[in-house]
Design a protein around this motif. Structure first.
Motif, PDB file in Angstrom:
ATOM      1  N   LEU A  84      30.919  21.857 -40.331  1.00 36.55           N
ATOM      2  CA  LEU A  84      32.090  22.427 -39.679  1.00 36.55           C
ATOM      3  C   LEU A  84      31.836  23.864 -39.237  1.00 36.55           C
ATOM      4  CD1 LEU A  84      34.950  21.033 -41.959  1.00 36.55           C
ATOM      5  CD2 LEU A  84      34.375  20.327 -39.622  1.00 36.55           C
ATOM      6  N   LEU A  85      31.101  24.612 -40.062  1.00 33.83           N
ATOM      7  CA  LEU A  85      30.764  25.984 -39.687  1.00 33.83           C
ATOM      8  C   LEU A  85      29.871  26.009 -38.444  1.00 33.83           C
ATOM      9  CD1 LEU A  85      30.096  27.574 -43.206  1.00 33.83           C
ATOM     10  CD2 LEU A  85      32.059  27.962 -41.707  1.00 33.83           C
ATOM     11  N   ILE A  86      28.920  25.073 -38.372  1.00 37.21           N
ATOM     12  CA  ILE A  86      28.045  24.993 -37.206  1.00 37.21           C
ATOM     13  C   ILE A  86      28.862  24.675 -35.951  1.00 37.21           C
ATOM     14  CG2 ILE A  86      26.143  23.736 -36.125  1.00 37.21           C
ATOM     15  CD1 ILE A  86      25.254  25.542 -38.360  1.00 37.21           C
ATOM     16  N   LEU A  87      29.839  23.782 -36.110  1.00 38.34           N
ATOM     17  CA  LEU A  87      30.658  23.378 -34.968  1.00 38.34           C
ATOM     18  C   LEU A  87      31.572  24.491 -34.482  1.00 38.34           C
ATOM     19  CD1 LEU A  87      31.596  19.720 -36.004  1.00 38.34           C
ATOM     20  CD2 LEU A  87      29.967  20.447 -34.235  1.00 38.34           C
ATOM     21  N   MET A  88      31.708  25.555 -35.261  1.00 37.61           N
ATOM     22  CA  MET A  88      32.513  26.696 -34.837  1.00 37.61           C
ATOM     23  C   MET A  88      31.693  27.753 -34.104  1.00 37.61           C
ATOM     24  SD  MET A  88      35.518  25.856 -35.707  1.00 37.61           S
ATOM     25  CE  MET A  88      36.374  27.407 -35.436  1.00 37.61           C
ATOM     26  N   THR A  89      30.364  27.574 -34.079  1.00 38.27           N
ATOM     27  CA  THR A  89      29.498  28.515 -33.375  1.00 38.27           C
ATOM     28  C   THR A  89      29.505  28.220 -31.869  1.00 38.27           C
ATOM     29  OG1 THR A  89      27.538  27.112 -33.617  1.00 38.27           O
ATOM     30  CG2 THR A  89      28.023  28.661 -35.405  1.00 38.27           C
ATOM     31  N   THR A  90      28.828  29.066 -31.102  1.00 39.51           N
ATOM     32  CA  THR A  90      28.716  28.834 -29.660  1.00 39.51           C
ATOM     33  C   THR A  90      28.014  27.510 -29.380  1.00 39.51           C
ATOM     34  OG1 THR A  90      28.612  31.225 -29.272  1.00 39.51           O
ATOM     35  CG2 THR A  90      27.841  29.778 -27.495  1.00 39.51           C
ATOM     36  N   PHE A  91      26.952  27.242 -30.148  1.00 40.26           N
ATOM     37  CA  PHE A  91      26.251  25.968 -30.025  1.00 40.26           C
ATOM     38  C   PHE A  91      27.187  24.815 -30.369  1.00 40.26           C
ATOM     39  CE2 PHE A  91      24.245  22.609 -32.576  1.00 40.26           C
ATOM     40  CZ  PHE A  91      23.368  22.051 -31.654  1.00 40.26           C
ATOM     41  N   GLY A  92      27.933  24.967 -31.454  1.00 42.95           N
ATOM     42  CA  GLY A  92      28.814  23.895 -31.916  1.00 42.95           C
ATOM     43  C   GLY A  92      29.945  23.580 -30.960  1.00 42.95           C
ATOM     44  N   GLU A  93      30.459  24.593 -30.267  1.00 42.17           N
ATOM     45  CA  GLU A  93      31.548  24.367 -29.319  1.00 42.17           C
ATOM     46  C   GLU A  93      31.108  23.439 -28.190  1.00 42.17           C
ATOM     47  OE1 GLU A  93      32.798  28.196 -28.049  1.00 42.17           O
ATOM     48  OE2 GLU A  93      33.873  28.670 -29.906  1.00 42.17           O
ATOM     49  N   VAL A  94      29.848  23.537 -27.809  1.00 38.33           N
ATOM     50  CA  VAL A  94      29.305  22.635 -26.794  1.00 38.33           C
ATOM     51  C   VAL A  94      28.920  21.300 -27.424  1.00 38.33           C
ATOM     52  CG1 VAL A  94      27.408  22.262 -25.162  1.00 38.33           C
ATOM     53  CG2 VAL A  94      28.451  24.529 -25.374  1.00 38.33           C
ATOM     54  N   TRP A  95      28.314  21.375 -28.604  1.00 32.17           N
ATOM     55  CA  TRP A  95      27.750  20.174 -29.213  1.00 32.17           C
ATOM     56  C   TRP A  95      28.814  19.182 -29.662  1.00 32.17           C
ATOM     57  CZ3 TRP A  95      23.113  19.168 -27.991  1.00 32.17           C
ATOM     58  CH2 TRP A  95      22.431  18.120 -28.607  1.00 32.17           C
ATOM     59  N   ARG A  96      29.981  19.630 -30.028  1.00 34.22           N
ATOM     60  CA  ARG A  96      31.021  18.683 -30.448  1.00 34.22           C
ATOM     61  C   ARG A  96      31.417  17.764 -29.293  1.00 34.22           C
ATOM     62  NH1 ARG A  96      36.034  22.980 -31.225  1.00 34.22           N
ATOM     63  NH2 ARG A  96      34.366  24.381 -31.851  1.00 34.22           N
ATOM     64  N   TRP A  97      31.492  18.330 -28.076  1.00 30.29           N
ATOM     65  CA  TRP A  97      31.796  17.527 -26.894  1.00 30.29           C
ATOM     66  C   TRP A  97      30.604  16.656 -26.514  1.00 30.29           C
ATOM     67  CZ3 TRP A  97      36.584  16.922 -25.497  1.00 30.29           C
ATOM     68  CH2 TRP A  97      37.512  17.924 -25.786  1.00 30.29           C
ATOM     69  N   HIS A  98      29.421  17.198 -26.696  1.00 30.60           N
ATOM     70  CA  HIS A  98      28.213  16.441 -26.398  1.00 30.60           C
ATOM     71  C   HIS A  98      28.124  15.196 -27.289  1.00 30.60           C
ATOM     72  CE1 HIS A  98      24.065  16.058 -24.879  1.00 30.60           C
ATOM     73  NE2 HIS A  98      23.763  15.636 -26.092  1.00 30.60           N
ATOM     74  N   MET A  99      28.397  15.359 -28.562  1.00 31.38           N
ATOM     75  CA  MET A  99      28.364  14.216 -29.479  1.00 31.38           C
ATOM     76  C   MET A  99      29.436  13.201 -29.121  1.00 31.38           C
ATOM     77  SD  MET A  99      27.511  15.765 -33.262  1.00 31.38           S
ATOM     78  CE  MET A  99      29.038  16.712 -33.342  1.00 31.38           C
ATOM     79  N   MET A 128      26.551  14.567 -20.462  1.00 34.48           N
ATOM     80  CA  MET A 128      25.662  14.960 -21.563  1.00 34.48           C
ATOM     81  C   MET A 128      24.556  15.877 -21.071  1.00 34.48           C
ATOM     82  SD  MET A 128      25.432  11.255 -23.465  1.00 34.48           S
ATOM     83  CE  MET A 128      24.220  11.766 -24.688  1.00 34.48           C
ATOM     84  N   LEU A 129      23.963  15.547 -19.924  1.00 37.83           N
ATOM     85  CA  LEU A 129      22.897  16.380 -19.372  1.00 37.83           C
ATOM     86  C   LEU A 129      23.416  17.762 -18.985  1.00 37.83           C
ATOM     87  CD1 LEU A 129      21.042  13.745 -17.175  1.00 37.83           C
ATOM     88  CD2 LEU A 129      20.097  14.912 -19.171  1.00 37.83           C
ATOM     89  N   LEU A 130      24.581  17.792 -18.356  1.00 36.38           N
ATOM     90  CA  LEU A 130      25.149  19.080 -17.951  1.00 36.38           C
ATOM     91  C   LEU A 130      25.516  19.940 -19.166  1.00 36.38           C
ATOM     92  CD1 LEU A 130      27.416  17.989 -14.951  1.00 36.38           C
ATOM     93  CD2 LEU A 130      25.193  19.140 -14.871  1.00 36.38           C
ATOM     94  N   SER A 131      25.963  19.301 -20.237  1.00 35.54           N
ATOM     95  CA  SER A 131      26.303  20.068 -21.442  1.00 35.54           C
ATOM     96  C   SER A 131      25.057  20.664 -22.087  1.00 35.54           C
ATOM     97  CB  SER A 131      27.050  19.175 -22.443  1.00 35.54           C
ATOM     98  OG  SER A 131      26.205  18.158 -22.964  1.00 35.54           O
ATOM     99  N   LEU A 132      23.901  19.997 -21.922  1.00 35.00           N
ATOM    100  CA  LEU A 132      22.653  20.542 -22.461  1.00 35.00           C
ATOM    101  C   LEU A 132      22.253  21.825 -21.749  1.00 35.00           C
ATOM    102  CD1 LEU A 132      20.572  17.258 -22.915  1.00 35.00           C
ATOM    103  CD2 LEU A 132      21.561  18.676 -24.717  1.00 35.00           C
ATOM    104  N   ALA A 133      22.786  22.041 -20.555  1.00 34.79           N
ATOM    105  CA  ALA A 133      22.490  23.262 -19.805  1.00 34.79           C
ATOM    106  C   ALA A 133      23.326  24.444 -20.281  1.00 34.79           C
ATOM    107  CB  ALA A 133      22.730  23.030 -18.314  1.00 34.79           C
ATOM    108  N   LEU A 134      24.216  24.205 -21.232  1.00 36.37           N
ATOM    109  CA  LEU A 134      25.108  25.268 -21.720  1.00 36.37           C
ATOM    110  C   LEU A 134      24.623  25.898 -23.018  1.00 36.37           C
ATOM    111  CD1 LEU A 134      28.536  23.483 -21.073  1.00 36.37           C
ATOM    112  CD2 LEU A 134      27.274  25.016 -19.547  1.00 36.37           C
ATOM    113  N   ILE A 135      23.468  25.428 -23.525  1.00 35.77           N
ATOM    114  CA  ILE A 135      22.951  25.943 -24.800  1.00 35.77           C
ATOM    115  C   ILE A 135      21.478  26.314 -24.639  1.00 35.77           C
ATOM    116  CG2 ILE A 135      24.569  24.674 -26.247  1.00 35.77           C
ATOM    117  CD1 ILE A 135      22.456  22.534 -26.631  1.00 35.77           C
ATOM    118  N   GLY A 136      20.965  27.067 -25.591  1.00 34.37           N
ATOM    119  CA  GLY A 136      19.550  27.417 -25.588  1.00 34.37           C
ATOM    120  C   GLY A 136      19.216  28.574 -24.654  1.00 34.37           C
ATOM    121  N   HIS A 137      17.937  28.665 -24.286  1.00 36.09           N
ATOM    122  CA  HIS A 137      17.466  29.765 -23.448  1.00 36.09           C
ATOM    123  C   HIS A 137      18.135  29.795 -22.078  1.00 36.09           C
ATOM    124  CE1 HIS A 137      13.480  29.738 -25.899  1.00 36.09           C
ATOM    125  NE2 HIS A 137      14.404  30.488 -26.469  1.00 36.09           N
ATOM    126  N   ALA A 138      18.544  28.630 -21.595  1.00 34.29           N
ATOM    127  CA  ALA A 138      19.143  28.570 -20.257  1.00 34.29           C
ATOM    128  C   ALA A 138      20.571  29.090 -20.233  1.00 34.29           C
ATOM    129  CB  ALA A 138      19.111  27.138 -19.730  1.00 34.29           C
TER     130      ALA A 138
END
Length: 294
Positions: A84-99, A128-138
Motif C-alpha cells: 500500500l505504501l508503494i502504491l502511494m508513491t509516484t510509481f504506485g499511482e501509475v502502477w495501480r492503473w497499470h495492474m 498499458m504501454l502508454l502508462s509505462l511511459a509515465l515511469i522510470g527515466h522517461a
C-alpha cells in the motif's frame, strides 16, 4: 537471486509480454482483412492469452519485488502494508492503473462470448504501454518538457511493440500462404504489415534518439559507465535488427516469385533471428533502466 536482479527479470518478461499482446492483437485484428481476421486470431489465440497471463502476473510480481527493494528485503515482498505504501508513491499511482488494465485484459480474454474482445484487449494493451511511459527515466522532466518526453516515449513503446509483437503472428500468417482459401488474404496481411513496418521502424529510431537525448542531456564523459555501455549495445542491436529486416524485405521477399519454398524458409529463419534480437534489446533496456543515466 537478489531482489534487484529479480526486478530486472520481471521487468523484461513484463515488457516483452505486453508488447507481444499489443502486436498480436494489431496484426490479427487490424491488419488482416475481414473474415481472415477471425482465422488468424484463432491461430494466435494461445499466444495472445499467454501474453495476457504473463502481463498480469508480472505486473503484480513487479509490485511485490519493488516492495522488497524499498522495504526490508524478501519479507516485505508479501507485506500488504508495504504494498500500500508503494502504491502511494509516484510509481504506485501509475502502477495501480497499470495492474488494473492488465487484469481487465486477461478477464476480457477469458470471456469467450464477448463481442469484439480482441479489440478491447488491443485498447487495454495500448493503455498499458502508454502508462509505462509515465515511469522510470522517461519521466524525469516536468511541465511542458515532461509532457513532450512522456508522449515521445509512449510513441516509442507503441512502435516497438508493433515491430516486436507482430513477428510471431507474421510467422503464423505465412503458413496460410500455402492454403488456396486464405492465400490472397494472407498476402494482403503481410503487405500491410510491411508497409506499416517501415513507418514503425522509422518511429522507433526517431523517438529513441529523442528519448535518449532528453534523458542524457549531454555527451558521455565516461564511456566506462555501465549505463552508457548498455545503451550503446542496445543501439547496435537495433541497428542489426534494422539490417535484418531490410534484408528480409528487399532480398528475400523478391525471391518468393522464383524460389518460393526456399525463400519462405529463409524468411522464417530471419524472423526468428529478429525476434531473438528484439528480446535481447528488451533485456538490455530492462537492465540499464534500473541504473543511473550517467
Amino acid at each position: 537471486m537478489s531482489l534487484a536482479s529479480l526486478f530486472v527479470v520481471c521487468r523484461f518478461v513484463h515488457f516483452a509480454s505486453v508488447m507481444q499482446l499489443f502486436g498480436a492483437c494489431v496484426f490479427s485484428r487490424l491488419l488482416a482483412p475481414a473474415g481472415f481476421s477471425q482465422v488468424l486470431t484463432g491461430k494466435n489465440q494461445t499466444l495472445i492469452l499467454a501474453s495476457a497471463v504473463l502481463s498480469a502476473l508480472t505486473a503484480f510480481l513487479m509490485l511485490a519485488v519493488q516492495a522488497g527493494v524499498m522495504g526490508n528485503g524478501w519479507a516485505d515482498t508479501t507485506n500488504p502494508t508495504v504494498w500500500l505504501l508503494i502504491l502511494m508513491t509516484t510509481f504506485g499511482e501509475v502502477w495501480r492503473w497499470h495492474m488494473l488494465l492488465a487484469v481487465v485484459a486477461l478477464l476480457v480474454l477469458l470471456l469467450d462470448g464477448l463481442p469484439g474482445r480482441y479489440l478491447i484487449v488491443l485498447l487495454l494493451s495500448t493503455g498499458m504501454l502508454l502508462s509505462l511511459a509515465l515511469i522510470g527515466h522517461a519521466a524525469i522532466h516536468q511541465g511542458t518538457m515532461g509532457i513532450v518526453q512522456r508522449s515521445n516515449h509512449g510513441l516509442h513503446l507503441l512502435s516497438a511493440a508493433y515491430w516486436l509483437g507482430s513477428l510471431l503472428p507474421l510467422l503464423s500468417c505465412m503458413s496460410f500462404t500455402h492454403q488456396p482459401a486464405h492465400r490472397a488474404a494472407a498476402i494482403t496481411t503481410l503487405l500491410r504489415f510491411s508497409t506499416l513496418g517501415h513507418i514503425a521502424v522509422a518511429l522507433v529510431v526517431v523517438t529513441g534518439v529523442i528519448n535518449g537525448l532528453m534523458i542524457l542531456q549531454h555527451w558521455p564523459s565516461d564511456w566506462r559507465s555501465p549505463y552508457w555501455l548498455l545503451l550503446l549495445a542496445k543501439v547496435l542491436l537495433v541497428a542489426l535488427m534494422i539490417g535484418v529486416a531490410l534484408f528480409n524485405r528487399y532480398r528475400l521477399v523478391p525471391q518468393l516469385a522464383k524460389q518460393p519454398e526456399q525463400a519462405q524458409r529463409n524468411m522464417i529463419y530471419v524472423c526468428w533471428l529478429e525476434f531473438a534480437l528484439a528480446l535481447l534489446v528488451i533485456a538490455l533496456v530492462s537492465l540499464f533502466a534500473t541504473l543511473p543515466p550517467n
